[in-house]
Design a protein around this motif. Structure first.
Motif, PDB file in Angstrom:
ATOM      1  N   LEU A  80     -28.092 -22.915  12.990  1.00 27.52           N
ATOM      2  CA  LEU A  80     -28.800 -23.003  11.715  1.00 27.52           C
ATOM      3  C   LEU A  80     -30.064 -22.148  11.699  1.00 27.52           C
ATOM      4  CD1 LEU A  80     -28.390 -26.809  10.953  1.00 27.52           C
ATOM      5  CD2 LEU A  80     -27.262 -24.890   9.783  1.00 27.52           C
ATOM      6  N   LEU A  81     -30.784 -22.098  12.828  1.00 22.21           N
ATOM      7  CA  LEU A  81     -31.965 -21.237  12.914  1.00 22.21           C
ATOM      8  C   LEU A  81     -31.560 -19.781  12.702  1.00 22.21           C
ATOM      9  CD1 LEU A  81     -34.932 -20.546  13.605  1.00 22.21           C
ATOM     10  CD2 LEU A  81     -34.212 -20.468  16.008  1.00 22.21           C
ATOM     11  N   LYS A  82     -30.544 -19.365  13.436  1.00 23.41           N
ATOM     12  CA  LYS A  82     -30.072 -17.979  13.321  1.00 23.41           C
ATOM     13  C   LYS A  82     -29.621 -17.684  11.896  1.00 23.41           C
ATOM     14  CE  LYS A  82     -26.396 -14.939  14.774  1.00 23.41           C
ATOM     15  NZ  LYS A  82     -25.073 -14.894  15.327  1.00 23.41           N
ATOM     16  N   GLU A  83     -28.869 -18.600  11.312  1.00 25.24           N
ATOM     17  CA  GLU A  83     -28.354 -18.414   9.963  1.00 25.24           C
ATOM     18  C   GLU A  83     -29.488 -18.323   8.943  1.00 25.24           C
ATOM     19  OE1 GLU A  83     -26.133 -21.560   7.403  1.00 25.24           O
ATOM     20  OE2 GLU A  83     -24.672 -20.656   8.770  1.00 25.24           O
ATOM     21  N   ALA A  84     -30.488 -19.195   9.055  1.00 24.29           N
ATOM     22  CA  ALA A  84     -31.603 -19.196   8.103  1.00 24.29           C
ATOM     23  C   ALA A  84     -32.403 -17.906   8.184  1.00 24.29           C
ATOM     24  CB  ALA A  84     -32.512 -20.393   8.372  1.00 24.29           C
ATOM     25  N   VAL A  85     -32.695 -17.450   9.387  1.00 24.80           N
ATOM     26  CA  VAL A  85     -33.464 -16.214   9.547  1.00 24.80           C
ATOM     27  C   VAL A  85     -32.657 -15.025   9.056  1.00 24.80           C
ATOM     28  CG1 VAL A  85     -34.482 -14.638  11.240  1.00 24.80           C
ATOM     29  CG2 VAL A  85     -34.923 -17.096  11.396  1.00 24.80           C
ATOM     30  N   ASN A  86     -31.394 -14.980   9.415  1.00 18.77           N
ATOM     31  CA  ASN A  86     -30.548 -13.861   8.986  1.00 18.77           C
ATOM     32  C   ASN A  86     -30.385 -13.838   7.466  1.00 18.77           C
ATOM     33  OD1 ASN A  86     -30.125 -12.633  11.460  1.00 18.77           O
ATOM     34  ND2 ASN A  86     -28.353 -13.898  11.937  1.00 18.77           N
ATOM     35  N   ARG A 103     -32.550 -14.969   5.266  1.00 23.31           N
ATOM     36  CA  ARG A 103     -33.841 -14.562   4.708  1.00 23.31           C
ATOM     37  C   ARG A 103     -34.049 -13.057   4.852  1.00 23.31           C
ATOM     38  NH1 ARG A 103     -38.254 -16.946   7.922  1.00 23.31           N
ATOM     39  NH2 ARG A 103     -38.189 -14.992   9.024  1.00 23.31           N
ATOM     40  N   GLU A 104     -33.634 -12.512   5.990  1.00 25.57           N
ATOM     41  CA  GLU A 104     -33.863 -11.097   6.257  1.00 25.57           C
ATOM     42  C   GLU A 104     -32.675 -10.221   5.876  1.00 25.57           C
ATOM     43  OE1 GLU A 104     -35.115 -10.766  10.316  1.00 25.57           O
ATOM     44  OE2 GLU A 104     -36.922 -11.956   9.969  1.00 25.57           O
ATOM     45  N   GLY A 105     -31.578 -10.826   5.469  1.00 26.61           N
ATOM     46  CA  GLY A 105     -30.408 -10.062   5.058  1.00 26.61           C
ATOM     47  C   GLY A 105     -29.760  -9.289   6.191  1.00 26.61           C
ATOM     48  N   GLU A 106     -29.882  -9.775   7.405  1.00 25.08           N
ATOM     49  CA  GLU A 106     -29.296  -9.106   8.566  1.00 25.08           C
ATOM     50  C   GLU A 106     -28.419 -10.095   9.322  1.00 25.08           C
ATOM     51  OE1 GLU A 106     -32.211  -7.111  10.957  1.00 25.08           O
ATOM     52  OE2 GLU A 106     -33.478  -6.703   9.232  1.00 25.08           O
ATOM     53  N   ASN A 107     -27.792  -9.594  10.387  1.00 24.86           N
ATOM     54  CA  ASN A 107     -26.991 -10.460  11.238  1.00 24.86           C
ATOM     55  C   ASN A 107     -27.410 -10.238  12.690  1.00 24.86           C
ATOM     56  OD1 ASN A 107     -25.131 -12.344  12.057  1.00 24.86           O
ATOM     57  ND2 ASN A 107     -23.423 -10.913  12.065  1.00 24.86           N
ATOM     58  N   LYS A 108     -28.577 -10.750  13.028  1.00 29.50           N
ATOM     59  CA  LYS A 108     -29.126 -10.564  14.371  1.00 29.50           C
ATOM     60  C   LYS A 108     -28.583 -11.642  15.298  1.00 29.50           C
ATOM     61  CE  LYS A 108     -33.473  -8.863  12.506  1.00 29.50           C
ATOM     62  NZ  LYS A 108     -34.907  -9.133  12.405  1.00 29.50           N
ATOM     63  N   PRO A 109     -28.451 -11.324  16.576  1.00 28.85           N
ATOM     64  CA  PRO A 109     -28.032 -12.352  17.542  1.00 28.85           C
ATOM     65  C   PRO A 109     -29.141 -13.400  17.720  1.00 28.85           C
ATOM     66  CG  PRO A 109     -28.381 -10.224  18.632  1.00 28.85           C
ATOM     67  CD  PRO A 109     -28.601 -10.021  17.173  1.00 28.85           C
ATOM     68  N   LEU A 110     -28.746 -14.589  18.159  1.00 29.66           N
ATOM     69  CA  LEU A 110     -29.698 -15.691  18.326  1.00 29.66           C
ATOM     70  C   LEU A 110     -30.858 -15.297  19.231  1.00 29.66           C
ATOM     71  CD1 LEU A 110     -30.582 -18.607  17.887  1.00 29.66           C
ATOM     72  CD2 LEU A 110     -29.168 -19.230  19.840  1.00 29.66           C
ATOM     73  N   GLU A 111     -30.571 -14.576  20.290  1.00 30.71           N
ATOM     74  CA  GLU A 111     -31.629 -14.175  21.220  1.00 30.71           C
ATOM     75  C   GLU A 111     -32.721 -13.380  20.500  1.00 30.71           C
ATOM     76  OE1 GLU A 111     -32.163 -11.664  25.388  1.00 30.71           O
ATOM     77  OE2 GLU A 111     -30.185 -11.849  24.471  1.00 30.71           O
ATOM     78  N   GLU A 112     -32.310 -12.460  19.644  1.00 34.87           N
ATOM     79  CA  GLU A 112     -33.276 -11.637  18.911  1.00 34.87           C
ATOM     80  C   GLU A 112     -34.043 -12.480  17.890  1.00 34.87           C
ATOM     81  OE1 GLU A 112     -33.267  -7.690  16.054  1.00 34.87           O
ATOM     82  OE2 GLU A 112     -31.602  -8.007  17.439  1.00 34.87           O
ATOM     83  N   VAL A 113     -33.343 -13.357  17.190  1.00 36.21           N
ATOM     84  CA  VAL A 113     -33.984 -14.238  16.215  1.00 36.21           C
ATOM     85  C   VAL A 113     -35.021 -15.123  16.894  1.00 36.21           C
ATOM     86  CG1 VAL A 113     -33.587 -16.208  14.666  1.00 36.21           C
ATOM     87  CG2 VAL A 113     -32.046 -14.241  14.603  1.00 36.21           C
ATOM     88  N   ALA A 114     -34.643 -15.737  18.009  1.00 40.51           N
ATOM     89  CA  ALA A 114     -35.560 -16.623  18.731  1.00 40.51           C
ATOM     90  C   ALA A 114     -36.785 -15.852  19.217  1.00 40.51           C
ATOM     91  CB  ALA A 114     -34.844 -17.283  19.908  1.00 40.51           C
ATOM     92  N   ARG A 115     -36.565 -14.656  19.712  1.00 38.99           N
ATOM     93  CA  ARG A 115     -37.671 -13.825  20.208  1.00 38.99           C
ATOM     94  C   ARG A 115     -38.630 -13.494  19.062  1.00 38.99           C
ATOM     95  NH1 ARG A 115     -34.819 -10.284  22.997  1.00 38.99           N
ATOM     96  NH2 ARG A 115     -35.076 -11.435  24.919  1.00 38.99           N
ATOM     97  N   GLU A 116     -38.093 -13.069  17.923  1.00 34.15           N
ATOM     98  CA  GLU A 116     -38.927 -12.706  16.779  1.00 34.15           C
ATOM     99  C   GLU A 116     -39.683 -13.912  16.212  1.00 34.15           C
ATOM    100  OE1 GLU A 116     -36.417 -10.864  13.895  1.00 34.15           O
ATOM    101  OE2 GLU A 116     -36.220  -9.009  15.053  1.00 34.15           O
ATOM    102  N   GLN A 117     -39.017 -15.060  16.172  1.00 30.32           N
ATOM    103  CA  GLN A 117     -39.633 -16.253  15.600  1.00 30.32           C
ATOM    104  C   GLN A 117     -40.538 -16.976  16.596  1.00 30.32           C
ATOM    105  OE1 GLN A 117     -39.288 -17.168  12.287  1.00 30.32           O
ATOM    106  NE2 GLN A 117     -38.325 -15.155  12.226  1.00 30.32           N
ATOM    107  N   GLY A 118     -40.403 -16.638  17.871  1.00 27.34           N
ATOM    108  CA  GLY A 118     -41.202 -17.297  18.902  1.00 27.34           C
ATOM    109  C   GLY A 118     -40.845 -18.758  19.066  1.00 27.34           C
ATOM    110  N   THR A 119     -39.554 -19.060  18.918  1.00 19.33           N
ATOM    111  CA  THR A 119     -39.131 -20.456  18.997  1.00 19.33           C
ATOM    112  C   THR A 119     -37.754 -20.572  19.625  1.00 19.33           C
ATOM    113  OG1 THR A 119     -38.824 -22.486  17.708  1.00 19.33           O
ATOM    114  CG2 THR A 119     -38.098 -20.472  16.687  1.00 19.33           C
ATOM    115  N   VAL A 120     -37.554 -21.649  20.353  1.00 16.45           N
ATOM    116  CA  VAL A 120     -36.231 -22.018  20.871  1.00 16.45           C
ATOM    117  C   VAL A 120     -36.095 -23.527  20.720  1.00 16.45           C
ATOM    118  CG1 VAL A 120     -36.016 -20.132  22.526  1.00 16.45           C
ATOM    119  CG2 VAL A 120     -37.048 -22.278  23.238  1.00 16.45           C
ATOM    120  N   PHE A 121     -34.866 -23.986  20.613  1.00 10.27           N
ATOM    121  CA  PHE A 121     -34.622 -25.421  20.532  1.00 10.27           C
ATOM    122  C   PHE A 121     -34.295 -25.928  21.925  1.00 10.27           C
ATOM    123  CE2 PHE A 121     -31.862 -29.112  20.030  1.00 10.27           C
ATOM    124  CZ  PHE A 121     -32.710 -29.917  19.281  1.00 10.27           C
TER     125      PHE A 121
END
Length: 125
Positions: free
Chosen positions: A50-56, A58-76
């Motif tokens: 859900l984190l990956k989906e929400a960020v992608n 919002r940004e209109g991209e399809n980034k891997p979870l690792e990249e999303v987590a790195r950019e957002q500074g968050t992990v579950f």
């Protein structure tokens, strides 16, 4: 002698019944714990998705979870209530994550790429 033998036999049967009852209860507790563990791992995977989906979205991209987590500074992180309290204490004191030590793969694997790790924080600031 016959009465004593009967008493001992009766006592042994009761002990065996108690042991069997304990084994059934123990097996039920273990099955429940495993079901809870699987449910928690599934929830963790879903939260990451859900984190990956929400960020992608919002940004209109399809980034891997690792990249999303790195950019957002968050992990579950899945943890116990007690560990959560300790994490809150570390954060309140300004603790900084300094190292991640992967846990034993066979002991904490939840399947689908989920595993446990030790999070090492620096001292108080």
């Amino acid at each position: 002698m016959g009465t004593q033998h009967h008493s001992i036999t009766s006592l042994l049967h009761r002990i065996e019944e108690h042991i069997e009852q304990w084994r059934r209860e123990d097996a039920a507790r273990k099955a429940e714990a495993e079901a809870n563990r699987e449910r928690l791992w599934a929830e963790a995977r879903e939260r990451e998705r859900l984190l990956k989906e929400a960020v992608n979205r919002r940004e209109g991209e399809n980034k891997p979870l690792e990249e999303v987590a790195r950019e957002q500074g968050t992990v579950f992180v899945v943890h116990s209530e007690e560990a959560g309290k300790v994490l809150e204490e570390f954060a309140a004191r300004g603790g900084r994550l300094v190292r991640v030590i992967p846990g034993a793969a066979e002991s904490l694997q939840g399947g689908a790429g989920i595993s446990g790790s030790w999070l090492i924080f620096d001292g108080e600031r």
